[in-house]
Design a protein around this motif. Structure first.
Motif, short mmCIF file in Angstrom:
data_model
loop_
_atom_site.label_atom_id
_atom_site.label_comp_id
_atom_site.label_asym_id
_atom_site.label_seq_id
_atom_site.Cartn_x
_atom_site.Cartn_y
_atom_site.Cartn_z
N ASN A 44 0.82 -1.21 0.00
CA ASN A 44 0.00 0.00 0.00
C ASN A 44 0.86 1.26 0.00
O ASN A 44 0.54 2.24 -0.68
CB ASN A 44 -0.95 0.01 1.20
CG ASN A 44 -2.07 -0.99 1.05
OD1 ASN A 44 -2.43 -1.35 -0.06
ND2 ASN A 44 -2.61 -1.43 2.17
N ILE A 48 0.61 4.21 -2.85
CA ILE A 48 0.25 5.62 -2.66
C ILE A 48 1.41 6.54 -3.00
O ILE A 48 1.21 7.68 -3.43
CB ILE A 48 -0.28 5.90 -1.23
CG1 ILE A 48 0.79 5.72 -0.18
CG2 ILE A 48 -1.51 5.07 -0.93
CD1 ILE A 48 0.43 6.32 1.15
N PHE A 53 1.05 10.89 -3.48
CA PHE A 53 0.50 11.48 -2.25
C PHE A 53 1.53 12.37 -1.56
O PHE A 53 2.73 12.22 -1.75
CB PHE A 53 0.03 10.37 -1.29
CG PHE A 53 -1.36 9.89 -1.57
CD1 PHE A 53 -2.40 10.26 -0.75
CD2 PHE A 53 -1.62 9.07 -2.66
CE1 PHE A 53 -3.69 9.80 -1.01
CE2 PHE A 53 -2.90 8.62 -2.92
CZ PHE A 53 -3.94 8.98 -2.10
#
Length: 124
Positions: A44, A48, A53
């Motif tokens: 994860n 991201i 992000f």
């Protein structure tokens, strides 16, 4: 004289070995679960990061991942201890069986009942 027989000692030790085996299996299973979570958190995080992000969000994911790694380290130590202790319990069980099991079986299977100890100790 002790109020316990060889059979009772062996049965008690067998129960302890079984209990440590259950603890070992539980520790191994928990370790597998936490390792899966660590891999998932890492996956994860990379996803991201690729999405672009912001650094604060990435930092939050890193903190979660670090916490999972810390848990995995602690669980691995507990699993290793459980495995080691279970091995020691099995070895102790084998030692008792080797040293005393034959005596217990011989007495239990003797064609005549065992004499009272006083018959040997109190000779005239």
């Amino acid at each position: 004289m002790a109020e316990i027989s060889y059979s009772q000692i062996q049965d008690g030790l067998a129960a302890l070995v079984a209990a440590t085996a259950v603890e070992e299996a539980a520790a191994r299973e928990r370790f597998a679960r936490i390792n899966f979570k660590v891999r998932e958190a890492e996956r994860n995080y990379h996803a991201i990061r690729e999405l672009g992000f912001d650094p604060l969000t990435l930092n939050d994911f890193q903190q979660v991942g670090a916490a999972l790694v810390g848990q995995a380290t602690a669980v691995a130590a507990a699993a290793n201890s459980a495995i080691e202790l279970n091995g020691m319990a099995r070895q102790a069980g084998l030692a008792i069986e080797q040293r005393h099991g034959g005596y217990d079986r011989a007495v239990a299977s003797a064609p005549v009942p065992a004499a009272r100890r006083e018959a040997y100790n109190n000779r005239l």
